[in-house]
Design an enzyme around this catalytic site. Structure first.
Site, mmCIF file in Angstrom:
data_model
loop_
_atom_site.group_PDB
_atom_site.id
_atom_site.type_symbol
_atom_site.label_atom_id
_atom_site.label_comp_id
_atom_site.label_asym_id
_atom_site.label_seq_id
_atom_site.Cartn_x
_atom_site.Cartn_y
_atom_site.Cartn_z
ATOM 1 N N LYS A 33 43.362 38.531 37.336
ATOM 2 C CA LYS A 33 42.876 37.477 38.158
ATOM 3 C C LYS A 33 44.126 36.609 37.917
ATOM 4 O O LYS A 33 44.217 35.898 36.779
ATOM 5 C CB LYS A 33 41.636 37.136 37.934
ATOM 6 C CG LYS A 33 41.217 35.781 39.025
ATOM 7 C CD LYS A 33 39.786 35.286 38.752
ATOM 8 C CE LYS A 33 39.580 34.251 39.859
ATOM 9 N NZ LYS A 33 38.115 33.567 39.493
ATOM 10 N N SER B 226 35.193 32.992 43.539
ATOM 11 C CA SER B 226 36.483 32.727 43.945
ATOM 12 C C SER B 226 37.535 34.039 43.541
ATOM 13 O O SER B 226 38.865 34.033 44.064
ATOM 14 C CB SER B 226 37.338 31.560 42.846
ATOM 15 O OG SER B 226 37.176 31.946 41.630
ATOM 16 N N SER C 149 31.744 33.282 40.183
ATOM 17 C CA SER C 149 33.054 33.837 40.741
ATOM 18 C C SER C 149 33.372 35.486 40.335
ATOM 19 O O SER C 149 34.180 36.115 40.913
ATOM 20 C CB SER C 149 34.294 32.960 40.574
ATOM 21 O OG SER C 149 34.198 31.851 41.012
#
Length: 509
Positions: free
Chosen positions: A79, A154, A178
């Site tokens: 990420k 997210s 997330s």
């Protein structure tokens, strides 16, 4: 499609260890998959140009007889919230566009030391603010189950990469859900470890008391294997727990729910959840009960205030953390026409570099921390946080783990809630309490909702430092469900090969 990309990380690791497959072959298969479908999915912001070189080095070390870790040679996506030496790290924001860090985040360093191969950086809501990955400055990611729908947020990029077979594993971050909410809507597995169980050093901070790094995978065992790699004390992180951790992979392998007390939080099992989500949730509980688990209803009355408290605590911490993006030290710099003072350059840079959701939360957080309002807002929210923690303490005095649906609905359409922040925030109603209390949680696929054929997840929560309980119950349920389905849930996902000719390098730099 290469059969290699369909393998679980555990199965791929076994083939690598036996010499049946090389890391170069496995890495190339995943890079080919990224090239073929990521133009449609947009899971990646950056693909690592050195991935094959790293894989070749692992193969040389293995051939030389060097003792390697259990996941050596396995590719992994990262990420974009985690800084990576030699690769851009933007946290999904224009204000960090092009910034290449001089060091690795501790979780990234650990996966490199374990011999894993970083494939690249995945898309995310800007500074991890969002539940749909639509707030990325670089465009939204698409759900591999339906490209017109959100992949969660997210960390939608990491979840979509794993669900689309672009990577067998990924690293994510979880501030209010997330990792777990994207797992719920993409049919993947996502774990938020105990706060402090995995180092946050090198994670671009959103809310320092809430953020936690964790694994994203297609199976519970794969998540556990990655958890074992990244967990442990880090002197660079002052919140890092010095405890020795048991093997999470062993907890999966001995999965047994006989006598396990599972608490159902009645406040998170209501008509406000989509009917298909609740149906699969209760079917999962019935399956666990049929295999020896005891299902107990528990109450957590203060959970209903968790979202309100969270959306004061998070913006307050974010407004402080994001103050460092000032155009002076790194990242974007916008100079007003004719020049300007430092303050004017800073204002112009932040205006151009931050997106609307980030600005919204900075304004809210700054207001909550302002003189005269601190006690009324931020101070009160912290008191609610204590009440939520007390609810967890009371519940865990009665049961071993808690169970809830991971999120209220299946994946919604892109754009459907983009201009309705309050509706967007409610996606995290079931996941936020764990972050406020610092306890671990996992989302495991529970099936497809009958009304729309989209994935849903079941969330398990455990007391702090008892992450192994999650892998025990998650592994047990996964085995029972896979047996019922006749194979993994992602085997039912649409074939993205029809999008291969559409794929371009747009959004992949």
């Amino acid at each position: 499609m290469s059969d290699l990309i369909r393998l679980s990380a555990a199965d791929l690791a076994a083939k690598l260890a036996s010499g049946e497959v090389s890391s170069v072959e496995a890495t190339k298969a995943h890079l080919d998959r990224i090239a073929a479908v990521d133009g449609a999915v947009h899971a990646f912001l950056h693909v690592n140009a050195e991935a094959l070189e790293t894989a070749a080095d692992v193969d040389r070390r293995r051939a030389a007889g060097e003792e390697l870790g259990p996941l050596a040679g396995v590719p992994i996506a990262v990420k974009d919230v985690l800084v990576t030496k030699g690769m851009p790290s933007t946290s999904g924001s224009r204000i960090l566009e092009g910034w290449i860090p001089p060091y690795d985040a501790t979780p990234v360093r650990k996966v490199r030391e374990a011999g894993m191969v970083p494939l690249g950086k995945t898309n995310m809501d800007e500074f991890a603010m969002g539940s749909s990955t639509e707030h990325s400055a670089y465009g939204p990611t698409h759900n591999p189950w339906d490209l017109d729908r959100i992949p969660g947020g997210s960390g939608g990029g990491s979840a979509a990469a794993v669900a689309a077979f672009e990577a067998p594993l990924a690293l994510g971050s979880d501030t209010g859900g997330s990792i777990r909410q994207p797992a719920h809507v993409t049919g993947t597995v996502g774990t938020k470890p105990t706060y402090g169980g995995v180092s946050r050093y090198g994670s671009i901070a959103l809310a320092s008391s809430l953020d936690q790094i964790g694994p994203v995978s297609r199976t519970v065992l794969d998540a556990a294997l990655l958890h074992d790699v990244i967990a442990g004390h880090d002197p660079h992180d002052q919140t890092s727990i010095p405890d020795a951790w048991p093997s999470m992979a062993e907890a999966v392998r001995r999965a047994d729910v006989s006598g396990l007390r599972i608490g159902v939080v009645k406040e998170l099992d209501s008509d406000g959840f989509q009917a298909g989500v609740r149906q699969r949730f209760h079917e999962s509980l019935e399956l666990l009960a049929a295999n020896g688990a005891e299902i107990v209803e528990v109450s957590a009355p203060n959970f209903e205030y968790a979202i309100a408290a969270y959306y004061l605590i998070l913006p307050a911490e974010a407004s402080s953390n994001l103050a460092k993006f000032d155009s002076v030290r790194f990242g974007l710099r916008v100079v007003p026409e004719g020049g300007g003072t430092v303050e004017e350059v800073m204002a112009a840079t932040r205006e151009a570099g931050f997106g609307p959701e980030v600005k919204r939360r900075i304004i809210l957080g700054t207001y909550a921390l302002s003189a005269g309002y601190y006690d009324a807002y931020y101070g009160s929210a912290q008191k609610v946080r204590t009440l939520v923690q007390q609810d967890f303490d009371a519940a865990f005095a009665k049961v071993d783990v808690l169970a809830t649906p991971t999120a209220p609905t299946t994946a919604f359409k892109l754009g459907e809630k983009l201009h309705d922040p309050l509706s967007m925030y409610l996606n995290d109603v079931a996941t936020i309490p764990a972050n406020l209390a610092g306890v671990p949680g996992i989302s495991v696929p529970a099936g497809l909702a009958p009304e729309d054929g989209l994935p849903v997840g079941i969330q398990f929560l455990a007391p702090a430092r008892e992450d192994a309980r999650l892998y025990n119950v998650g592994g047990a349920l996964e085995a029972l469900l896979v047996d019922r389905w006749g194979g993994p849930l992602l085997a039912q996902a649409p074939d993205l090969s029809t999008h291969e000719l559409m794929a371009t390098e747009e959004g992949v730099v």
